[in-house]
Design a protein around this motif. Structure first.
Motif, mmCIF file in Angstrom:
data_model
loop_
_atom_site.group_PDB
_atom_site.id
_atom_site.type_symbol
_atom_site.label_atom_id
_atom_site.label_comp_id
_atom_site.label_asym_id
_atom_site.label_seq_id
_atom_site.Cartn_x
_atom_site.Cartn_y
_atom_site.Cartn_z
ATOM 1 N N ILE A 187 91.002 -71.290 -9.988
ATOM 2 C CA ILE A 187 91.454 -69.922 -10.279
ATOM 3 C C ILE A 187 90.281 -68.948 -10.153
ATOM 4 C CG2 ILE A 187 92.393 -68.390 -12.058
ATOM 5 C CD1 ILE A 187 93.937 -70.771 -13.163
ATOM 6 N N LEU A 188 89.124 -69.372 -10.694
ATOM 7 C CA LEU A 188 87.943 -68.515 -10.631
ATOM 8 C C LEU A 188 87.468 -68.318 -9.192
ATOM 9 C CD1 LEU A 188 85.831 -69.601 -13.731
ATOM 10 C CD2 LEU A 188 86.911 -67.398 -13.323
ATOM 11 N N LYS A 189 87.562 -69.354 -8.379
ATOM 12 C CA LYS A 189 87.142 -69.223 -6.978
ATOM 13 C C LYS A 189 88.014 -68.197 -6.251
ATOM 14 C CE LYS A 189 84.987 -73.757 -6.386
ATOM 15 N NZ LYS A 189 83.634 -73.175 -6.199
ATOM 16 N N THR A 190 89.322 -68.185 -6.564
ATOM 17 C CA THR A 190 90.228 -67.191 -5.966
ATOM 18 C C THR A 190 89.864 -65.787 -6.439
ATOM 19 O OG1 THR A 190 91.999 -68.827 -5.955
ATOM 20 C CG2 THR A 190 92.642 -66.523 -5.689
ATOM 21 N N ILE A 191 89.564 -65.672 -7.733
ATOM 22 C CA ILE A 191 89.166 -64.380 -8.296
ATOM 23 C C ILE A 191 87.898 -63.874 -7.612
ATOM 24 C CG2 ILE A 191 88.225 -63.278 -10.377
ATOM 25 C CD1 ILE A 191 90.175 -65.026 -12.006
ATOM 26 N N ALA A 192 86.936 -64.763 -7.399
ATOM 27 C CA ALA A 192 85.669 -64.382 -6.767
ATOM 28 C C ALA A 192 85.896 -63.814 -5.374
ATOM 29 C CB ALA A 192 84.732 -65.588 -6.707
ATOM 30 N N GLN A 193 86.790 -64.431 -4.621
ATOM 31 C CA GLN A 193 87.081 -63.944 -3.270
ATOM 32 C C GLN A 193 87.681 -62.538 -3.297
ATOM 33 O OE1 GLN A 193 86.233 -65.332 -0.295
ATOM 34 N NE2 GLN A 193 85.084 -66.700 -1.654
ATOM 35 N N LYS A 194 88.550 -62.293 -4.275
ATOM 36 C CA LYS A 194 89.172 -60.971 -4.393
ATOM 37 C C LYS A 194 88.139 -59.909 -4.771
ATOM 38 C CE LYS A 194 93.837 -62.515 -5.667
ATOM 39 N NZ LYS A 194 94.848 -62.521 -6.737
ATOM 40 N N ILE A 195 87.236 -60.273 -5.695
ATOM 41 C CA ILE A 195 86.205 -59.329 -6.123
ATOM 42 C C ILE A 195 85.304 -58.948 -4.947
ATOM 43 C CG2 ILE A 195 84.096 -59.138 -7.519
ATOM 44 C CD1 ILE A 195 85.547 -60.665 -9.720
ATOM 45 N N LYS A 196 84.956 -59.923 -4.125
ATOM 46 C CA LYS A 196 84.094 -59.653 -2.958
ATOM 47 C C LYS A 196 84.753 -58.682 -1.987
ATOM 48 C CE LYS A 196 81.908 -63.127 -0.960
ATOM 49 N NZ LYS A 196 81.644 -64.481 -0.430
ATOM 50 N N HIS A 197 86.097 -58.659 -2.000
ATOM 51 C CA HIS A 197 86.824 -57.825 -1.026
ATOM 52 C C HIS A 197 86.758 -56.346 -1.371
ATOM 53 C CE1 HIS A 197 89.993 -56.890 1.917
ATOM 54 N NE2 HIS A 197 90.450 -56.049 1.007
#
Length: 701
Positions: free
Chosen positions: A657-667
């Protein structure tokens, strides 16, 4: 008397601003309306009924008496009063119209028709009141019609606008000879703001579409989004400058039609220099050798509105003078006002609120998949809510919040007393050590206590707010609640609800006795209380523009004070107050932080929250109005460095879940609104951990 003759009188007033010429124009209007004037067209001095009105009226030059007159003859259906107010402010106008004639005016009763049980209906004998108002500058005449506490206002200056010439004045011909109910209905409807809205939008939409075509033709390689972003920003900036002209900050000759006609490449040689070398450059940093003389007394505004964007750099070589001429002709044919209207106080002029309305419709019209405006608006969920509904929802939301907060505060105070009762002590005042309470009892408010709080708050939300019923400590308590409130519009569009919230919070603060200046008060409210999200980049652009406009209009411009930026404070950066994102899709970070308490993730999330607080500190710094361009760039760089560190920490965790969140934040790039963020997160975007007190606005669908 003809409309052309009335227009000539108004032109004479513009050329020779004086008491005689403004009265000459006033009596011309009376003749057109068939209202019999005072004998020999001489104003009859009246005595103001309140001391406050005396303070608001300008004194006559020789007699020093307050300038309030009757200019219509006695025994008519219409009575016209002429007043010279020191300032054309809402407070001054309300005092003149509401508190002075009071119940003696025809329209003070319900539509002028009185129903008394057991008696036939009758029309009161009092005349219908119209107020003609000017200022000591004597450069305009303002007409005020009212129905109870509602007011509609029209200003006459320079020349009759298109709407005034073709619609408003036409309806007034011979109105003085009609019965009072017909007079009230006709005059009220003649100042329906919808007509101005409709006509102005239609003309601006034509120029908007024309500019899209010109930019596409001259830059065939530009993307559709780049063209639209540039077009919205250019029109928004120009109209913003038009309001600055109304404020006296920019000279009309700098942005008027005549200068465009007389200047080669006006867009490059004047307009771009006004935007980027003047409004976006501190006074001491400007190059006097390359500057137009008319730029000398224009303050530095900053705030992101006049930052040179990638689209600006892309389209610097456009040939736009042929487009600008008819666009400026439209602006010159309408009356503009810097005093924003409300449901109770409507001006028949282009005001900042109408700017939002215009752009909301422009945004809604950009859906290529639909053919009609209605379908386009529906497809985007873009609907500009009427003032009355905005005011109602804003009032009820804040009222409910204050009621809840006050009740909780009362419960808290009474619970403390309940669990820690005051000891009587012995005759020497000694008290026994108090034992710890084994069971905490929660106090429950009685219905009469809740009702008492409700009645205390209610007058704050009346048409003319009043805090006389509140004690000093109660006012301080309510001010504390207002300073802490967090309000979100998750589909803010061009800012109807955020601006409604801003104006109501300002009104409440002032009613409760704040010591802040109007500018500082609005700046603090934007900084601490209001947040907006929208999926359309152009909507966010206009919402920020509305907020900036509301701020700059509060300043006291002083053309002689170049050392202090001519009395105008730079505008704040609103990149983190109105953000471009999809509020229907949650990032998931906020829920993860809450759910991780008491789990093996708790240590990690504590560190994450601290990192987010570091980012919030940068957001707060970025809001600072006086930042120079290089300082903003440094903060941006620092923000991205800290963001990337947060992302790296999250990615280091094994949780999917955190890895998905990290990708969104980078966007998400908060400084580039060309593409919306595909998620929404209060903690990440605004730094708000505990959520919002009020969520308001049209639903984002």
């Amino acid at each position: 008397m003809t409309i052309n003759e009335i227009n000539i009188k108004l032109t004479q007033l513009a050329e020779n601003p004086s008491r005689d010429y403004v009265l000459d124009f006033a009596f011309a209007l009376l003749q057109w309306m068939q209202v019999e004037p005072n004998a020999l067209n001489k104003p009859q001095l009246l005595s103001p009924q309140t001391q406050k009105l005396k303070d608001f009226l300008a004194p006559a030059p020789q007699t020093v008496q307050p300038q309030l007159y009757r200019i219509s003859a006695e025994n008519q259906n219409i009575r016209v009063r002429f007043a010279v107010l020191k300032k054309l402010k809402k407070e001054y106008i309300n005092q003149l119209v509401d508190n002075d004639p009071g119940l003696t005016s025809y329209q003070a009763s319900i539509k002028g028709i009185v129903n008394i049980p057991g008696k036939p209906q009758y029309i009161p004998q009092q005349p219908y009141f119209i107020h003609f108002v000017t200022t000591p500058d004597y450069d305009k005449l303002v007409l005020i019609f009212n129905q109870g506490e509602q007011k509609r206002i029209v200003s006459f200056r320079r020349r009759l606008t298109t709407t005034q010439y073709h619609k408003i004045i036409q309806q007034w011909q011979g109105v003085g000879s009609k019965p009072k109910p017909e007079i009230a209905d006709l005059l009220w409807k003649s100042l329906d703001i919808k007509e101005v809205n409709k006509e102005f939008y239609k003309q601006v939409k034509e120029r908007f579409d024309a500019l899209l075509g010109i930019v596409k033709t001259q830059h065939t390689t530009a993307t559709e989004n780049q063209v639209k972003q540039f077009t919205v920003r250019l029109i928004g900036r120009y109209i913003f400058c038009w309001f600055l002209k109304e404020k006296g900050i920019i000279d009309h000759s700098l942005i008027g039609k005549k200068t465009i006609e007389e200047t080669d490449n006006y867009y490059q040689n004047v307009l771009l220099k006004l935007f980027f070398e003047t409004l976006n450059t501190k006074v001491q940093d400007r190059n006097p050798l390359t500057h137009n003389k008319l730029f000398e007394k224009i303050p530095y505004l900053n705030g992101g509105l006049f930052d040179e964007s990638e689209e600006d750099k892309l389209f610097t070589d456009l040939q736009l003078d042929a487009w600008l001429l008819p666009f400026v002709e439209i602006l010159e044919s309408y009356d503009f006002t810097v005093d924003e209207s409300s449901s109770q106080y409507q001006q028949v002029a282009v005001d900042p609120e109408m700017l939002g309305r215009i752009f909301e419709n422009l945004l809604a019209s950009q859906n290529e998949e639909t053919s009609t405006l209605a379908n386009q608006r529906k497809a985007f969920g873009a609907f500009y809510t009427p003032r009355e509904i905005v005011d109602y929802m804003v009032n009820e939301s804040i009222k409910a919040h204050l009621q809840t907060q006050w009740e909780q505060h009362s419960i808290s105070q009474k619970t403390k007393t309940l669990n820690n009762p005051e000891q009587a002590g012995d005759i020497f005042g000694n008290k026994k050590p108090q034992q710890l309470a084994i069971e905490t009892k929660l106090y429950e408010l009685k219905e009469e206590e809740k009702s008492k709080i409700e009645k205390a708050i209610e007058p704050l939300f009346a048409a003319n707010p009043d805090a006389a019923q509140l004690k000093k400590e109660e006012k301080a308590l309510l001010l504390q609640f207002l300073e802490q409130i967090k309000i979100l519009d998750p589909a803010c569009g061009s800012g109807a609800f955020p601006m409604g919230i801003l104006h109501k919070l300002v009104e409440l603060h002032e009613t409760l006795g704040t010591v802040k200046s109007p500018y500082e008060l609005k700046k603090d409210i934007l900084s601490q209380n209001i947040y907006g999200v929208d999926i359309m980049p152009m909507a966010i652009e206009i919402a920020r523009l509305r907020a900036w406009l509301s701020l700059v209009l509060e300043e006291n411009y002083n053309p002689k004070d170049s050392v202090h930026n001519f009395g105008v404070k730079p505008l704040p950066n609103l990149d983190f107050k109105f953000v471009c994102a999809n509020s229907l899709i949650d990032l998931g970070l906020d829920a993860f932080i809450q759910e991780s308490k008491g789990t093996f993730h708790e240590g990690f999330t504590k560190k994450l929250v601290n990192d987010l607080k570091d980012l919030e500190a940068l957001r707060t710094q970025f809001f600072t109005p006086a930042l120079a361009s290089n300082e903003k760039e440094e903060l941006k760089k620092e923000y991205f460095e800290k963001r990337d560190k947060v992302v790296a920490d999250i990615e280091a965790d094994s949780d999917p879940i955190l890895k998905t969140i990290a990708q969104k934040i980078k966007h998400w790039n908060p400084f580039d609104d060309s593409q919306p963020s595909p998620f929404f997160s209060p903690t990440w975007m605004f730094g708000i951990e505990k959520g919002f007190d009020v969520v308001i606005g049209n639903p984002p669908y």
